[in-house]
Design an enzyme around this catalytic site. Structure first.
Site, PDB file in Angstrom:
ATOM      1  CB  THR A  52     -19.208  -0.838   7.951  1.00  0.00           C
ATOM      2  OG1 THR A  52     -19.295   0.383   7.226  1.00  0.00           O
ATOM      3  CG2 THR A  52     -17.971  -1.578   7.548  1.00  0.00           C
ATOM      4  N   GLY A  87     -22.704   6.002  10.856  1.00  0.00           N
ATOM      5  CA  GLY A  87     -22.521   5.455  12.190  1.00  0.00           C
ATOM      6  C   GLY A  87     -23.648   4.591  12.711  1.00  0.00           C
ATOM      7  CB  THR A  88     -26.964   3.725  11.523  1.00  0.00           C
ATOM      8  OG1 THR A  88     -26.648   3.759  10.139  1.00  0.00           O
ATOM      9  CG2 THR A  88     -27.541   5.053  11.949  1.00  0.00           C
ATOM     10  CD  GLU A 128     -26.713  29.430  22.852  1.00  0.00           C
ATOM     11  OE1 GLU A 128     -27.646  28.620  23.017  1.00  0.00           O
ATOM     12  OE2 GLU A 128     -26.087  29.532  21.784  1.00  0.00           O
TER      13      GLU A 128
HETATM   14  P1  ADP Z   1     -21.670   2.994   9.270  1.00  0.00           P
HETATM   15  O1  ADP Z   1     -20.987   2.045   8.357  1.00  0.00           O
HETATM   16  O2  ADP Z   1     -23.162   2.912   9.212  1.00  0.00           O
HETATM   17  O3  ADP Z   1     -21.204   4.408   9.154  1.00  0.00           O
HETATM   18  P2  ADP Z   1     -20.273   1.462  11.206  1.00  0.00           P
HETATM   19  O4  ADP Z   1     -20.795   0.114  10.939  1.00  0.00           O
HETATM   20  O5  ADP Z   1     -18.955   1.781  10.601  1.00  0.00           O
HETATM   21  O6  ADP Z   1     -21.311   2.570  10.751  1.00  0.00           O
HETATM   22  O7  ADP Z   1     -20.268   1.722  12.765  1.00  0.00           O
HETATM   23  C1  ADP Z   1     -19.111   2.113  13.444  1.00  0.00           C
HETATM   24  C2  ADP Z   1     -19.038   1.444  14.779  1.00  0.00           C
HETATM   25  O8  ADP Z   1     -20.091   1.887  15.623  1.00  0.00           O
HETATM   26  C3  ADP Z   1     -19.179  -0.040  14.719  1.00  0.00           C
HETATM   27  O9  ADP Z   1     -17.954  -0.653  14.501  1.00  0.00           O
HETATM   28  C4  ADP Z   1     -19.762  -0.385  16.074  1.00  0.00           C
HETATM   29  O10 ADP Z   1     -18.746  -0.459  17.046  1.00  0.00           O
HETATM   30  C5  ADP Z   1     -20.613   0.803  16.378  1.00  0.00           C
HETATM   31  N1  ADP Z   1     -22.002   0.583  15.974  1.00  0.00           N
HETATM   32  C6  ADP Z   1     -22.666   1.252  15.018  1.00  0.00           C
HETATM   33  N2  ADP Z   1     -23.926   0.811  14.901  1.00  0.00           N
HETATM   34  C7  ADP Z   1     -24.072  -0.172  15.792  1.00  0.00           C
HETATM   35  C8  ADP Z   1     -25.158  -1.033  16.142  1.00  0.00           C
HETATM   36  N3  ADP Z   1     -26.345  -0.935  15.535  1.00  0.00           N
HETATM   37  N4  ADP Z   1     -24.956  -1.940  17.121  1.00  0.00           N
HETATM   38  C9  ADP Z   1     -23.759  -2.031  17.735  1.00  0.00           C
HETATM   39  N5  ADP Z   1     -22.710  -1.261  17.454  1.00  0.00           N
HETATM   40  C10 ADP Z   1     -22.841  -0.331  16.496  1.00  0.00           C
HETATM   41 ZN    ZN Z   2     -28.883  29.434  18.322  1.00  0.00          ZN
HETATM   42 MG    MG Z   3     -19.324   2.502   7.261  1.00  0.00          MG
END
Ligand code: ADP
Ligand code: ZN
Ligand code: MG
Length: 622
Positions: free
Chosen positions: A216, A212-213, A433
């Site tokens: 892609t 999610g960084t 907790e």
């Molecule tokens: P990864 O391939 O690293 O798992 P993705 O490129 O699939 O992550 O990210 C998923 C979505 O999250 C993207 O389509 C975008 O909408 C959002 N996103 C992730 N990283 C960024 C970033 N650095 N800047 C802007 N949007 C981002």
């Molecule tokens: Zn705990």
């Molecule tokens: Mg990806």
């Protein structure tokens, strides 16, 4: 970015398909009308046949299962003739009649055209099936997407020039990765500039980072910026049903790419095919290995200068990749795509909130401050979640409070009110907790405890204690790390004190605490016994944070033992610290837990008032 159909199948392929179509039609007709082609045998009624036997006109008989073939004697006006009966009745008298008339007879060998018929009955139905499928999918026979082209690569092709192309402006918070990729864009735009002076253009670039960084997204942006064709395929799509199909796909993908050069091949989830060949739970996976070998061959195969094809790949598990992939001439460049820092998060929030209507009170900076550790995808999700909340509340625009609630949702997963704990479980979770919270409040250096909750959220967490750091921490000293470990152990320690036993709920805490302690010893050099040596294998594992056990450098047995002793020492000490704090504040532990059991959530002013009552244990162990 638009998805374009692949180039049309070449002419030769179309002709082959037409031939295939015609021959399957021929086979079909042949099966249902076996006598349409080739010599046909005249058929006569069974009664006539019996009559002819009795008339002594028959010489030889071959008894088939549903038909009898027989030879008639040559007569003056007719040569010997072979006839067949129409389907026969079951006649047990027949052999006797034949014998009585001196006719030579035998059971028919499996019908003379039997092999053909049975072959056809195997071949034709699937052909019909394929034909129907093809017809309805409207793609024509064996077209690039057709069912007959299983080995064709399924790569999606993105072309530049369309309206919604991705550029670097769509990616934020990963400035260093962008800088490195700008260079790749230059290679693609004007390769001659580099080859002229003898510079070697990299063939493979590996984007490495947590999920999610934006890996892609970055790959698409590179294609968008360079204005080149972008072939995108996911590693998991390569792993096919048939052995050999994956390898064929790789070959096909590179073939297509070379024709379109300059272009980018993007392999997402490279680890799906690139897993180290020796590892893997399934032992040897032939299919994956073949695919991987083919990929290596292709990457070695295309000479630099002959076509600018740059292979980008993404993975969040670089440590599991086959080392052969990382050799020079393959993925010899690695670009780290890490989680964004404070200003990075703000920039990402800005990008994603362009599409939503923001109220005047929304402060993106403040939101960024409250979301350390969020990746780009989490932030995108957060904005959407906030917008949904605002819509549900029938607000005109998204307010800051929507974001505040959305953060909680994203942090701990959606509330699962339906999941109920029994009273005993609830009590354990509550003490657990509050244990975290008290130790956290006592040892807090960076963050303060914002919320204690026993409303179950998500899958794993039965309750949670939210301790938000007030700032991004890149540098933590030893004392802070020890405090963090103590806080992690606070939950378990409370269970020990109150119930004298421990539940399974604490296992995640223990794992995180142990990992932190291990990192202190093996990566940060904080052990006096072992000294400032890095025992961890390289940097790769570290940014992945809690990504499992750290790969250690090969160390002697004594060193390994010393490491384990040191790690245990740190954890034991933190455990004792937590126990001391809780024992010294036992009354407060009871009070807060009682309140938590009533309200399920304690936060804000009320929580702070309670937590300020926490007092330092008398210094016995310190
Ligand atoms: P990864 O391939 O690293 O798992 P993705 O490129 O699939 O992550 O990210 C998923 C979505 O999250 C993207 O389509 C975008 O909408 C959002 N996103 C992730 N990283 C960024 C970033 N650095 N800047 C802007 N949007 C981002
Ligand atoms: Zn705990
Ligand atoms: Mg990806």
């Amino acid at each position: 970015m638009a998805v374009k159909d692949q180039p049309r199948a070449p002419r030769g392929r179309q002709i082959a398909n037409i031939i295939l179509l015609l021959s399957s039609l021929f086979l079909l007709v042949n099966v249902f009308f076996p006598n349409l082609f080739g010599p046909s045998i005249p058929q006569v009624p069974y009664s006539l046949f019996v009559h002819q036997i009795e008339e002594q006109q028959v010489t030889r008989v071959s008894l088939g299962q549903n038909q009898i073939r027989y030879q008639l004697k040559a007569t003056d006006d007719q040569p010997a003739q072979v006839l067949a009966t129409t389907p026969i009745p079951l006649d047990l008298e027949l052999p006797k009649i034949l014998e009585a008339n001196g006719v030579e007879f035998a059971a028919a060998p499996p019908a003379q055209n039997g092999w053909l018929t049975s072959l056809l009955s195997w071949v034709v139905p699937p052909l019909i099936f394929v034909a129907i499928f093809q017809f309805f999918s409207g793609r024509g026979f064996g077209g690039p997407q057709g069912a007959l082209s299983i080995t064709k690569s399924k790569a999606k092709v993105y072309v530049e020039g369309e309206s919604a192309k991705t550029t670097f402006a769509d990616v934020a918070g990963v400035e260093e990765s962008k800088t490195e990729l700008v260079e790749i864009v230059e290679f693609l735009k004007s390769p001659q500039r580099f080859t002229q002076i003898g510079a070697r253009i990299p063939k493979g670039v590996l984007l490495v980072g947590p999920p999610g960084t934006g890996k892609t997204l970055l790959a698409k942006a590179v294609a968008g910026e360079a204005g080149v064709t972008f072939f995108s395929i996911s590693g998991s799509e390569f792993v096919e049903l048939f052995v050999g199909a994956g390898a064929a796909r790789v070959r096909d993908l590179f073939e297509q790419a070379k024709k379109q050069a300059p272009c980018i091949i993007f392999i997402d989830e490279l680890d799906a095919i690139g897993k180290s060949r020796s590892s893997g739970i399934y032992g040897g996976n032939d299919e994956r290995e073949q695919t991987l070998n083919q990929l290596l061959t292709e990457m070695d195969g295309f000479a630099v200068g002959d076509a600018t094809v740059i292979v980008l790949a993404a993975t969040n598990r670089p440590e599991s990749l086959d080392p052969a992939l990382l050799r020079p001439g393959r993925f010899d460049r690695q670009v780290l795509v890490d989680r964004p820092d404070l200003s990075g998060r703000e920039a990402i929030l800005k990008i994603h909130s362009v599409k939503v209507k923001l109220g005047p009170d929304v402060n993106l900076r403040a939101i960024a401050t409250r979301t350390p550790g969020f990746a780009g995808a989490d932030l995108a999700n957060l904005v959407n979640e906030a917008a949904l909340l605002a819509a549900r509340a029938r607000r005109e625009a998204v307010a800051q409070e929507d974001f505040a609630e959305a953060i909680e949702r994203v942090v701990a997963g959606l509330e699962k009110k339906s999941r109920v704990l029994n009273d005993k479980e609830k009590k354990i979770v509550a003490y657990h907790e509050v244990g975290h919270a008290l130790v956290g409040a006592m040892t807090s250096t960076g963050g303060r405890v914002e919320k204690i909750s026993i409303v179950p959220r998500g899958m794993a967490a039965l309750g949670y204690t939210l301790q938000l750091p007030t700032e991004d921490r890149f540098l933590m000293d030893e004392a802070e790390l020890r405090n963090q470990i103590a806080t992690l152990l606070g939950g378990r320690s409370a269970e020990e004190i109150i119930f004298g036993s421990i539940t399974t709920g604490a296992s995640n805490d223990l794992q995180r605490a142990t990992e932190l302690a291990e990192r202190m010893v093996t990566a940060y050099g904080m052990s006096k016994v072992l000294g400032p040596l890095a025992y961890e294998q390289g940097q790769q594992n570290m940014f992945l944070g809690n990504g499992g056990a750290n790969a250690r450098r090969a160390v002697s047995e004594q060193t390994a033992e010393a490491i384990d002793r040191e790690v245990k020492g740190i954890v034991d000490q933190a455990h004792q610290q937590a126990l001391d704090i809780l024992n010294a504040n036992r009354d407060l532990l009871e009070t807060i837990t009682g309140q938590l059991l009533e309200t399920e959530v304690i936060e804000g002013e009320a929580l702070q008032t309670l937590l300020t009552q926490v007092s330092q244990p008398s210094p016995v162990h310190a």
